[in-house]
Design a protein around this motif. Sequence first.
Motif, PDB file in Angstrom:
ATOM      1  N   GLN A  19      -8.639  28.742  -6.629  1.00  0.00           N
ATOM      2  CA  GLN A  19      -8.108  30.108  -6.672  1.00  0.00           C
ATOM      3  C   GLN A  19      -7.199  30.412  -5.464  1.00  0.00           C
ATOM      4  N   PRO A  20      -7.556  29.992  -4.227  1.00  0.00           N
ATOM      5  CA  PRO A  20      -6.662  30.238  -3.086  1.00  0.00           C
ATOM      6  C   PRO A  20      -5.295  29.565  -3.278  1.00  0.00           C
ATOM      7  N   THR A  21      -5.297  28.334  -3.850  1.00  0.00           N
ATOM      8  CA  THR A  21      -4.028  27.634  -4.079  1.00  0.00           C
ATOM      9  C   THR A  21      -3.149  28.419  -5.052  1.00  0.00           C
ATOM     10  N   LEU A  22      -3.759  28.907  -6.114  1.00  0.00           N
ATOM     11  CA  LEU A  22      -3.012  29.685  -7.108  1.00  0.00           C
ATOM     12  C   LEU A  22      -2.486  30.972  -6.485  1.00  0.00           C
ATOM     13  N   SER A  23      -3.307  31.666  -5.732  1.00  0.00           N
ATOM     14  CA  SER A  23      -2.876  32.913  -5.088  1.00  0.00           C
ATOM     15  C   SER A  23      -1.706  32.665  -4.149  1.00  0.00           C
ATOM     16  N   HIS A  24      -1.745  31.530  -3.443  1.00  0.00           N
ATOM     17  CA  HIS A  24      -0.661  31.174  -2.520  1.00  0.00           C
ATOM     18  C   HIS A  24       0.636  30.918  -3.284  1.00  0.00           C
ATOM     19  N   GLN A  25       0.532  30.230  -4.422  1.00  0.00           N
ATOM     20  CA  GLN A  25       1.732  29.927  -5.214  1.00  0.00           C
ATOM     21  C   GLN A  25       2.351  31.215  -5.783  1.00  0.00           C
ATOM     22  N   ILE A  26       1.491  32.140  -6.236  1.00  0.00           N
ATOM     23  CA  ILE A  26       1.993  33.418  -6.743  1.00  0.00           C
ATOM     24  C   ILE A  26       2.677  34.197  -5.619  1.00  0.00           C
ATOM     25  N   LYS A  27       2.072  34.165  -4.420  1.00  0.00           N
ATOM     26  CA  LYS A  27       2.651  34.878  -3.279  1.00  0.00           C
ATOM     27  C   LYS A  27       4.016  34.310  -2.922  1.00  0.00           C
ATOM     28  N   MET A  28       4.139  32.980  -2.974  1.00  0.00           N
ATOM     29  CA  MET A  28       5.428  32.337  -2.679  1.00  0.00           C
ATOM     30  C   MET A  28       6.481  32.730  -3.715  1.00  0.00           C
ATOM     31  N   LEU A  29       6.068  32.807  -4.976  1.00  0.00           N
ATOM     32  CA  LEU A  29       6.995  33.199  -6.044  1.00  0.00           C
ATOM     33  C   LEU A  29       7.438  34.646  -5.847  1.00  0.00           C
ATOM     34  N   GLU A  30       6.501  35.513  -5.454  1.00  0.00           N
ATOM     35  CA  GLU A  30       6.842  36.911  -5.213  1.00  0.00           C
ATOM     36  C   GLU A  30       7.817  37.045  -4.047  1.00  0.00           C
ATOM     37  N   GLN A  31       7.645  36.215  -3.030  1.00  0.00           N
ATOM     38  CA  GLN A  31       8.564  36.242  -1.894  1.00  0.00           C
ATOM     39  C   GLN A  31       9.958  35.796  -2.320  1.00  0.00           C
ATOM     40  N   GLU A  32      10.015  34.800  -3.203  1.00  0.00           N
ATOM     41  CA  GLU A  32      11.311  34.304  -3.685  1.00  0.00           C
ATOM     42  C   GLU A  32      12.011  35.335  -4.568  1.00  0.00           C
ATOM     43  N   VAL A  33      11.227  36.001  -5.425  1.00  0.00           N
ATOM     44  CA  VAL A  33      11.790  37.019  -6.313  1.00  0.00           C
ATOM     45  C   VAL A  33      12.140  38.286  -5.538  1.00  0.00           C
ATOM     46  N   GLY A  34      11.328  38.596  -4.528  1.00  0.00           N
ATOM     47  CA  GLY A  34      11.577  39.789  -3.716  1.00  0.00           C
ATOM     48  C   GLY A  34      10.820  41.007  -4.183  1.00  0.00           C
ATOM     49  N   TYR A  35       9.954  40.816  -5.173  1.00  0.00           N
ATOM     50  CA  TYR A  35       9.158  41.929  -5.696  1.00  0.00           C
ATOM     51  C   TYR A  35       7.756  41.431  -6.044  1.00  0.00           C
ATOM     52  N   SER A  36       6.817  42.369  -6.111  1.00  0.00           N
ATOM     53  CA  SER A  36       5.476  42.014  -6.552  1.00  0.00           C
ATOM     54  C   SER A  36       5.489  41.759  -8.052  1.00  0.00           C
ATOM     55  N   LEU A  37       4.744  40.767  -8.490  1.00  0.00           N
ATOM     56  CA  LEU A  37       4.657  40.447  -9.908  1.00  0.00           C
ATOM     57  C   LEU A  37       3.417  41.074 -10.542  1.00  0.00           C
ATOM     58  N   PHE A  38       2.431  41.382  -9.704  1.00  0.00           N
ATOM     59  CA  PHE A  38       1.187  41.958 -10.217  1.00  0.00           C
ATOM     60  C   PHE A  38       0.783  43.166  -9.382  1.00  0.00           C
ATOM     61  N   ASN A  39       0.231  44.145 -10.058  1.00  0.00           N
ATOM     62  CA  ASN A  39      -0.440  45.241  -9.367  1.00  0.00           C
ATOM     63  C   ASN A  39      -1.908  44.871  -9.256  1.00  0.00           C
ATOM     64  N   ARG A  40      -2.437  44.873  -8.054  1.00  0.00           N
ATOM     65  CA  ARG A  40      -3.839  44.527  -7.829  1.00  0.00           C
ATOM     66  C   ARG A  40      -4.632  45.806  -7.606  1.00  0.00           C
ATOM     67  N   GLY A  42      -8.285  46.818  -7.274  1.00  0.00           N
ATOM     68  CA  GLY A  42      -9.651  46.317  -7.127  1.00  0.00           C
ATOM     69  C   GLY A  42      -9.719  44.890  -7.622  1.00  0.00           C
ATOM     70  N   LYS A  43     -10.624  44.628  -8.548  1.00  0.00           N
ATOM     71  CA  LYS A  43     -10.748  43.286  -9.112  1.00  0.00           C
ATOM     72  C   LYS A  43      -9.824  43.090 -10.315  1.00  0.00           C
ATOM     73  N   LYS A  44      -9.191  44.171 -10.757  1.00  0.00           N
ATOM     74  CA  LYS A  44      -8.304  44.076 -11.917  1.00  0.00           C
ATOM     75  C   LYS A  44      -6.854  43.901 -11.473  1.00  0.00           C
ATOM     76  N   ILE A  45      -6.081  43.214 -12.293  1.00  0.00           N
ATOM     77  CA  ILE A  45      -4.651  43.069 -12.022  1.00  0.00           C
ATOM     78  C   ILE A  45      -3.879  43.356 -13.302  1.00  0.00           C
ATOM     79  N   GLU A  46      -2.620  43.736 -13.138  1.00  0.00           N
ATOM     80  CA  GLU A  46      -1.728  43.952 -14.276  1.00  0.00           C
ATOM     81  C   GLU A  46      -0.314  43.575 -13.876  1.00  0.00           C
ATOM     82  N   LEU A  47       0.496  43.214 -14.872  1.00  0.00           N
ATOM     83  CA  LEU A  47       1.878  42.849 -14.600  1.00  0.00           C
ATOM     84  C   LEU A  47       2.692  44.070 -14.200  1.00  0.00           C
ATOM     85  N   THR A  48       3.533  43.904 -13.182  1.00  0.00           N
ATOM     86  CA  THR A  48       4.505  44.949 -12.861  1.00  0.00           C
ATOM     87  C   THR A  48       5.682  44.798 -13.819  1.00  0.00           C
ATOM     88  N   LYS A  49       6.626  45.735 -13.779  1.00  0.00           N
ATOM     89  CA  LYS A  49       7.816  45.630 -14.628  1.00  0.00           C
ATOM     90  C   LYS A  49       8.606  44.368 -14.301  1.00  0.00           C
TER      91      LYS A  49
END
Length: 297
Positions: A19-40, A42-49
């Motif tokens: 799970q930490p590896t996956l979270s790191h990869q998502i964070k790197m992708l968000e940094q590359e895109v320049g926007y958050s991809l998920f709204n976090r 609590g324990k739930k997440i959803e896709l942003t626009k």
Amino acid sequence: MVSKELHFTRAAEKLGISQPTLSHQIKMLEQEVGYSLFNRIGKKIELTKVGEIVQQEALNIQSSLKSISSQIRAFSNVEIGELKIAVLPGEITDLVSTLCGEFNQLYPNIKVFVQTTDQVEKAVLENQADFGIGFTFNNSDMLQVTKLYDEEFYLISNENNEERKISFSTVLDSSLILFPNIHQCRQILDKTSSEFGRKLDPIIETSSIESILKLVRNGVGNSVVSRTLYEFYDTDDLYFQHIERPSLTRSIYLVMKKNSFINYAARKYIQLLVGEIERLRFDTEKVAMASLYHSLL
């Protein structure tokens, strides 16, 4: 996988990574895109626009990769594979299905799937079909639409009539055996009769062309059928008349995804279809046929 599961731990388990590896990869992708991809939340997440945009483009890339693999397989295994055809419900399905028998004899190792749908364009655009056949299509920059032929409708009966033509108003006065109004043929008849201020009142309705022909043979009534059906079924013992004032005609179109690869199976089936159209001397446009032949080379 995260956008599908909406849960990092479950997504990581499905992917076989931590799970930490996956979270790191998502964070790197968000940094590359320049926007958050998920709204976090609590324990739930959803896709942003933005996440929804990235997800759709990722699916498009995945589809393109599958298309590349499909094209390579088509070149290496030319007579092995499958053919998917989308057609509108109604009598045009008979044309496509009839040719499937001949196609199977020529290419027995190619599986053919005929999908009857009122969303032919969608099936082609979403790669659910190699090509589609129908009567009318909306203009789209992503579709290549080619007119195959124009055809007329005949009044058929079991009696030989010296008059080769019959007026539409006289057709309305006869006892008719017709397709239900979900068929495009019937819809043309309904529209034309409505313009005359009349309403069709068939004595029998059936979706089976075999039943229609049998009933006409037995003298139960007459019918109105497209030239396609008249030519593709055993009608040597029946007689037809051209309908006029007005004449009833329609155009048949073939639709493919623009600039897409046409696999071996699709090319061979379309060539078979065009050959049959020319053999029956349907009314075709030379420019359209030449363009279609060029795209099949």
